[in-house]
Motif scaffolding. Structure first.
Motif, mmCIF file in Angstrom:
data_model
loop_
_atom_site.group_PDB
_atom_site.id
_atom_site.type_symbol
_atom_site.label_atom_id
_atom_site.label_comp_id
_atom_site.label_asym_id
_atom_site.label_seq_id
_atom_site.Cartn_x
_atom_site.Cartn_y
_atom_site.Cartn_z
ATOM 1 N N HIS A 58 0.833 -1.213 0.000
ATOM 2 C CA HIS A 58 0.000 0.000 0.000
ATOM 3 C C HIS A 58 0.864 1.258 0.000
ATOM 4 O O HIS A 58 0.549 2.240 -0.682
ATOM 5 C CB HIS A 58 -0.922 -0.057 1.221
ATOM 6 N N HIS A 139 3.067 10.170 4.021
ATOM 7 C CA HIS A 139 2.236 8.972 4.150
ATOM 8 C C HIS A 139 3.096 7.774 4.556
ATOM 9 O O HIS A 139 2.723 6.994 5.444
ATOM 10 C CB HIS A 139 1.520 8.717 2.813
ATOM 11 N N HIS A 143 3.051 5.365 8.057
ATOM 12 C CA HIS A 143 3.028 3.896 8.079
ATOM 13 C C HIS A 143 4.251 3.332 8.793
ATOM 14 O O HIS A 143 4.159 2.264 9.410
ATOM 15 C CB HIS A 143 2.874 3.335 6.667
ATOM 16 N N TYR A 388 -6.058 14.146 -1.603
ATOM 17 C CA TYR A 388 -6.225 12.862 -0.908
ATOM 18 C C TYR A 388 -7.457 13.016 -0.020
ATOM 19 O O TYR A 388 -7.366 13.289 1.167
ATOM 20 C CB TYR A 388 -4.954 12.566 -0.105
HETATM 21 FE FE LIG Z 1 -2.155 4.642 4.110
#
Ligand SMILES: [Fe+2]
Length: 438
Positions: A58, A139, A143, A388
């Protein structure tokens, strides 16, 4: 909204700096995942984690989608990537059942995407493209932190080679400071560079004077509540908090094991360790923070109070118009000011990082642990979603705001204006809290 405010500012990073950031954060992603077995890369289906193998893919997909495809108009590298890794359309519970590529396939995809990004960044980068590179880097930052606490959640080994072990520092740091009232501009401003949609834009509010703690609540301070029967006494809990406590059968913070003599032990990754008394309590949820406050006759700060205590300056009995970039001023964060970016691979004692004090004398407002605030995660006036679109909008009014970042947060994310948000039952994130006098 005028055109100047519709504009999406960036940090101004050069193409070379963005390339360096991409490579550096990827090294963290790899360090947090490469030692895991095939079984660990999938892990159990829990609402609070992703399968690690899915999460890595992802991250690569997000980079590809927003930079290579959206900015540069490239065609997809994998035909079925959107169906695997678009978090807006691939329901969480289904992520364990997808026909994911194997480990080498997923890492190969990430390597391919990164190589193409670095190739594109070989020259210069302009503002609209820079925004999307900065978005996709941040992003991955998020994560990386999630991977760190996922390893804690799933009892995986302590990750190797990330940060120095946190050593015991100068111990406790108690007491409150006075913050005067006045006008405050809550939120971020175009001059702050890259910001997320939910921070836009700074708007004036009025604050009453308040007293706020110089440090976050420590393990020793939280242990006093546990030992006083705080988890068995309904009067300290909100209705929703008590419902959570009953359902979870919580008797203490989730990773605390037992009191052994005069000190508590806790599970850190896979091992039982002694709980350091003067580090901030972490892995407590909003309900636990709220219950501790009721027991101690304290309260959580609002996010506006948190921000003013972190970034404001006093002018006699009023707050000045000045808003600092960081609590300590303009200088970039460093280990002496803030425990960020795995400077240490755990929290430091609350008295550490004295060079990072705010004008009012609040310590560690940046780094160490995220701090729950009293505030609901709501849009600021005039909110408009950025490209986003699912970053903030779907989560308004169901989450609480946290500020300040943890030892696992990048300095890009742990800006004082950054609004983190989680549901009040989440005790798996690297969060603690600081309190105000009633
Ligand atoms: Fe994400």
């Amino acid at each position: 909204m005028n055109e100047a405010l519709r504009h999406r500012p960036t940090s101004g990073a050069t193409a070379g700096e963005l390339a360096g950031q991409l490579s550096n954060i990827r090294a963290c992603t790899r360090r947090l995942t490469e030692d895991l077995s095939a079984e660990q890369l999938m892990g159990p289906m829990l609402p609070i984690v992703n399968p690690v193998l899915w999460e890595i893919g992802h991250v690569g997909w997000f980079h590809e989608y927003w930079t290579l495809r959206h900015v540069h108009g490239a065609t997809p590298l994998l035909d079925r990537a959107d169906g695997l890794w678009n978090s807006s359309t691939v329901a969480h519970a289904t992520r364990w059942d997808l026909d994911l590529p194997d480990r080498s396939g997923v890492f190969g995809y990430l390597t391919d995407v990164l190589a193409r990004q670095l190739d594109r960044l070989g020259g210069t980068v302009e503002a609209p493209a820079r925004y999307f590179y900065e978005l996709s880097i941040r992003h991955e930052d998020m994560h990386v932190e999630a991977l760190a606490y996922t390893r804690q959640t799933l009892r995986y080994a302590r990750p190797e080679g990330l940060g120095r072990a946190a050593t015991e520092g100068p111990a406790a740091w108690t007491g409150d400071v006075d913050v005067p009232g006045g006008h405050w501009r809550l939120g971020s401003a175009p001059a702050d560079g890259f910001v997320f949609d939910n921070e836009k834009w700074a708007h004036e509010i009025t604050l009453a004077p308040f007293r706020i703690a110089k440090a976050a609540v420590t393990n020793a301070e939280f242990a006093a509540f546990v030992e006083a029967g705080g988890y068995r006494n309904r009067e300290f809990w909100s209705a929703a908090g008590w419902a959570w406590r009953e359902q979870a059968a919580a008797e203490r913070p989730v990773y605390w094991l037992a009191k052994d003599g005069s000190s508590w032990t806790w599970r850190r990754y896979r091992a039982a360790e002694q709980l350091a008394p003067h580090t901030p309590v972490m892995f407590v949820n909003w309900y636990e923070a709220d219950a501790w406050c009721r027991w101690a006759n304290r309260r959580l700060p609002t996010e506006a109070e948190w921000e003013a205590a972190a970034l404001g300056e006093p002018d006699g009995s009023r707050l000045t118009e000045i808003k600092r970039r960081w609590p300590w001023g303009e200088a970039s964060p460093g280990r002496e000011r803030a425990n960020l970016e795995f400077a240490c691979d755990g929290p430091l004692d609350v008295a550490d990082c004295a060079a990072g004090d705010s004008a009012f004398g609040c310590r560690q407002m940046i780094g160490n642990v995220w701090e729950w605030t009293a505030s609901d995660f709501v849009p600021f006036p005039g909110f408009a979603a950025d490209p986003y679109e699912d970053y903030s909008q779907p989560w308004f009014n169901t989450r609480k705001v946290l500020r300040g970042g943890s030892w696992a947060t990048s300095a890009r994310i742990a800006r004082p204006g950054y609004r983190n948000f989680f549901t009040p039952d989440r005790n798996d994130v690297i969060a603690g809290f600081r309190t105000c006098a009633l």
